[in-house]
Design an enzyme around this catalytic site. Structure first.
Site: not given
Ligand code: NAD
Length: 446
Positions: A131-132
């Site tokens: 994720a980011k």
């Protein structure tokens, strides 16, 4: 930190509202970073004939969250900010990835960085997905109190989209342990009091007293150095005889250089958002880091000569370590490099064309998804310590980190040899094989 003009320009910040479709097409006219990810991904998929169903799944992020949220400024005005969280994949474990505060943050950049996290956690073989997230903001324009309110309100806006067993943020560009502590405190404050002690692992990269891990601050740089030790051994050249230069002297760049110092490697040049410096006799990494901390950048460092961007990139050395932002090694700049190895301390510093030129020129490349994975590995250690109510000493953290970095290095090196391909593609192959196994074993619901 402010946005500088020294580096290859980052894509122009665009006012973002809703997440655009994730089809890998350039968004807003600039080169799409996610398009680069998809091209890298497709090359590896073709080479190993990845199962077409797994391929279709991994080509798209699972969830894309875009939030606009209001924050009261010190002068009483209300500003509305745009923040993102892209959850690319969780087949191997909870979503995991950093939060970036920078004007270049947009859905395309976050999407690309999230996908890279999925490959990175798979290569490092830790039980996380990718994720980011981030906020499109220049943090240098805000007071500390405003940054605290922005961080807290963003955390509140994300709500249940993050969680200790679901999606675990960490530091990235322009975010640090202090910001993680504010996220922790905000998240815990929204939970019923009797449950709060169980949620300390909602974020990693925390300050030590708030449940952080020994060695997390330096972890990414430490990981880079463990890999360079392996590489130097393969080259049959000790690190003491190696020269290098670094772009970006924040967390990753400065720690890498400071940890390399005792080995006797020679740091020839450094560039950050304020400018570039060069010294043939070698720069002292601790002194430069100290200067940058006190002066907001390296510009004006008295014991080196200032150089322009292109001269900096042309530095003759064994290794170039880009540890700043994306798209620095391009069709224009790749021909300037005069090194044996590019070790990608930062994410996405080399674009598709730049990559091709490096390969043509026989310049080796240690890809980001391998090279800077030390940070997320120690984040995993922090998460484990929190879950078990343990504190490991630095020796234990470093020992475990070294073991994982060495194993990752060898699997990528051996895969590259086996498939007669470049190291980036080999790193993708390692990740994709692991992800494919999960999908094959579990199947697709229903
Ligand atoms: P940081 O904010 O600590 O440092 C960033 C550095 O880049 C600064 O020295 C800054 O001056 C420089 N810089 C270069 N060009 C800039 C520009 N145009 N605008 C602003 N600053 C510019 O960030 P960091 O945590 O060291 O991250 C650097 C890279 O490493 C990023 O690609 C990040 O995603 C990646 N990374 C970081 C970690 C981590 O643990 N912090 C882990 C893995 C990967």
């Amino acid at each position: 930190m402010t946005t500088g003009t020294k580096l290859e320009p980052a894509p122009a910040a665009k006012p973002a509202t809703k997440a655009a479709p994730s089809d890998g097409k350039p968004a807003g006219g600039h080169t799409s970073l996610f398009e680069t990810v998809i091209r890298q991904f497709n090359k590896a998929c073709d080479l190993i004939n990845l199962d077409p169903n797994t391929r279709r799944i991994l080509a798209k992020p699972t969830n894309e969250i875009s939030v606009n949220f209001p924050v009261k400024m010190d002068d009483g005005r209300v500003e509305v900010f745009t923040g993102y969280r892209v959850q690319h994949n969780s087949a191997r474990g909870p979503f995991k990835g950093g939060l970036r505060f920078h004007p270049s943050v947009d859905i395309d950049e976050v999407r690309a960085l999230a996908a890279w996290m999925t490959w990175k956690t798979a290569i490092a073989d830790i039980p996380f997905g990718g994720a980011k997230g981030g906020i499109q903001i220049d943090p240098a324009k805000y007071s500390k109190r405003e940054l605290e309110r922005i961080t807290r309100r963003f955390t509140f806006a994300l709500g249940d989209n993050i969680g200790p067993e679901y999606d675990i943020p960490a530091p990235d560009v322009n975010t640090n342990a202090q910001i993680m502590a504010w996220i922790l405190d905000t998240y815990l404050s929204t939970m019923p009091p009797h449950t709060r002690q169980g949620y300390g692992h909602v974020v990693t990269g925390k300050p030590l007293v708030s449940g952080g891990s020994q060695g997390r601050d330096k972890a990414t740089g430490q990981g880079v150095v463990y890999l360079l030790e392996e590489w130097a051994r393969d080259q049959k050249k000790p690190l003491s005889e190696i020269s290098y230069f670094v772009q970006g002297f924040g967390n990753v760049g400065s720690w890498t250089a400071r940890i390399l110092k005792p080995f006797g490697s020679k740091l020839l040049a450094v560039e950050d958002h304020t400018g570039a410096i060069f010294d043939e006799g070698g720069l002292d990494a601790d002194e430069v880091a100290d200067f940058a901390r006190h002066h907001g950048g390296i510009k004006g460092y008295p014991k080196a000569k200032p150089v322009d961007h292109d001269t900096f990139l042309s530095t003759k050395a064994d290794i170039f370590i880009p540890a700043a932002l994306e798209n620095q090694i391009t069709a224009r700049t790749a021909p300037m490099l005069n090194v044996k190895l590019v070790a990608e301390g930062g994410n996405g510093p080399t674009d598709w064309d730049g990559d091709g030129i490096l390969q043509q020129r026989g310049i080796q490349l240690m890809p980001d998804i391998l090279c800077n994975s030390g940070g997320v590995v120690v984040s995993y250690f922090e998460w484990l310590q929190n879950k078990r109510s343990e504190f490991w000493d630095l020796e234990e953290v470093d020992h475990k980190l070294k073991k994982r970095m060495t194993a990752a290095y060898r699997s990528v090196r051996d895969t590259a040899a086996q498939h007669k391909t470049d190291w980036r593609t080999a790193a993708y192959i390692v990740a994709l094989n692991r992800l494919e196994t999960v999908y094959k074993e579990r199947g697709i619901f229903p």
